[in-house]
Design an enzyme around this catalytic site. Structure first.
Site, PDB file in Angstrom:
ATOM      1  NE  ARG A  34      -3.990  -2.128   2.040  1.00 20.18           N
ATOM      2  CZ  ARG A  34      -5.056  -2.267   2.815  1.00 20.18           C
ATOM      3  NH1 ARG A  34      -5.299  -1.363   3.757  1.00 20.18           N
ATOM      4  NH2 ARG A  34      -5.867  -3.292   2.665  1.00 20.18           N
ATOM      5  CG  ASP A  77     -13.313   6.728   8.487  1.00 17.54           C
ATOM      6  OD1 ASP A  77     -13.962   5.696   8.777  1.00 17.54           O
ATOM      7  OD2 ASP A  77     -12.171   6.701   8.019  1.00 17.54           O
TER       8      ASP A  77
END
Length: 283
Positions: free
Chosen positions: A50, A156
Site C-alpha cells: 500500500r 472517520d
C-alpha cells in the site's frame, strides 16, 4: 523450517522500493502513536504494497525517504499514509441484525426518552465511505418525521473515504438486494451511468467530520446510539478499554453501543451489559 512471521532483514530489500526492518518498525510505531492501530509482522506485506504506491506516486527512492517525509512536523503525507493503511470494507445495512434491533427495540426507547425535546443523536464512528450512516438515516427517517430532529454524526480517520461519503454516490450493484421500500426512501437511480445517489432528504440529517478517535473529541453528546463496528479490532487492549470508557461517557443513560461481528466488550468494561449479538447497553 523458518517461521513465516520471523523477520528476514533482506525480505523487502530486493523489491522495487527497499524497506528495512527499521523502516517497518518506524512506520508501525508512528501509526500506533497517531491513531492506535496495531500493525504486527503479519501486516508487513500489506504495509509494503500500500505504501509502495505512495512512494511511486510522489517520486521517492525508498522507504527510508518515505519515513523521513512522514516524520516531518505537520507532514500532509502522514494523513495519506494512514489513509493507505486503514481498511475500508463496508456495505449498506451490513450486519443487518443491528438495524433490526435499532428499528424494533431502540427507536421506541428513543421516542420515549425524547418525547418532549424530540432530539435524537446517533454517532457512526468509523463511517468509512458512508454506507453505515446512510443506512442509519434511512432507518430513522421512517420513524422520525417532522417535527422530530434526528442527526447522525459520521466520523472517520480517512479523508478520502469521507470525501466519497459526502458525495453519496455509489455503484448500482452496491444496493443489490435492498428492499424496494428502502430503495425508494433512500436513493435515486441513474440508469445512464449505473449509479445510485442518496436522496438529499437523507443526506441533510448527516454531518461528516474527520476524527482521530484517540485524540480530543469536539462533540459533547449525549448520543442515543454509537456504532463503532470493525474499528477496535485494530487496537490493543489498553486502547480498547480507554475508548469504551469514553463511549460510555458519550452515551445517554440506557444508550446502546454496537460493535463489529468479531469484536466484543471484555470484563474490563463493566459499565455495559450485553443485550444482543455485539450489542451493548450503558448501565
Amino acid at each position: 523450517m523458518e517461521s513465516m512471521t520471523q523477520k528476514d532483514p533482506s525480505q523487502f530489500c530486493d523489491k522495487e522500493f527497499p524497506m528495512t526492518d527499521k523502516d517497518f518498525e518506524f512506520i508501525c510505531e508512528l501509526v500506533y502513536n497517531t491513531c492506535g492501530i496495531v500493525l504486527g509482522d503479519h501486516k508487513r506485506e500489506m504495509v509494503y504494497s500500500r505504501l509502495a504506491r505512495r512512494i511511486r506516486s510522489i517520486g521517492l527512492r525508498d522507504f527510508k525517504e518515505y519515513c523521513e517525509l512522514i516524520n516531518q512536523k505537520n507532514s500532509p503525507e502522514l494523513s495519506e499514509c494512514i489513509n493507505s493503511i486503514t481498511t475500508n470494507l463496508t456495505s449498506f445495512f451490513r450486519e443487518n441484525h443491528h438495524f433490526e434491533f435499532l428499528e424494533n427495540k431502540a427507536l421506541a426507547e428513543m421516542k420515549s426518552r425524547h418525547s418532549v425535546d424530540k432530539r435524537v443523536r446517533i454517532w457512526s464512528a468509523g463511517c468509512s465511505s458512508g454506507e453505515e450512516p446512510y443506512s442509519i438515516a434511512i432507518t430513522l427517517a421512517k420513524h422520525f418525521p417532522t417535527p422530530w430532529d434526528f442527526k447522525v454524526l459520521a466520523t472517520d480517520l480517512d479523508s478520502n473515504m469521507l470525501y466519497k461519503a459526502k458525495n453519496g454516490i455509489y455503484a448500482e450493484d452496491s444496493v443489490d438486494g435492498l428492499p424496494s421500500e428502502k430503495m425508494e426512501r433512500g436513493f435515486v437511480r441513474s440508469k445512464a451511468n449505473r449509479q445510485v445517489k442518496v436522496k438529499p432528504g437523507i443526506q441533510e440529517h448527516i454531518q461528516f467530520k474527520r476524527l482521530n478517535l484517540l485524540q480530543q473529541w469536539p462533540m459533547k453528546g449525549p448520543f442515543d446510539v454509537i456504532f463503532c463496528r470493525n474499528v477496535v479490532i485494530y487496537f490493543d487492549q489498553p486502547t480498547k478499554v480507554r475508548l469504551f470508557e469514553r463511549y460510555w461517557d458519550m452515551l445517554a443513560d440506557g444508550g446502546y453501543l454496537f460493535l463489529g461481528h468479531s469484536e466484543s466488550l471484555s470484563k474490563d468494561s463493566p459499565n455495559f451489559k450485553s443485550v444482543g449479538r455485539t450489542i451493548y447497553q450503558k448501565i
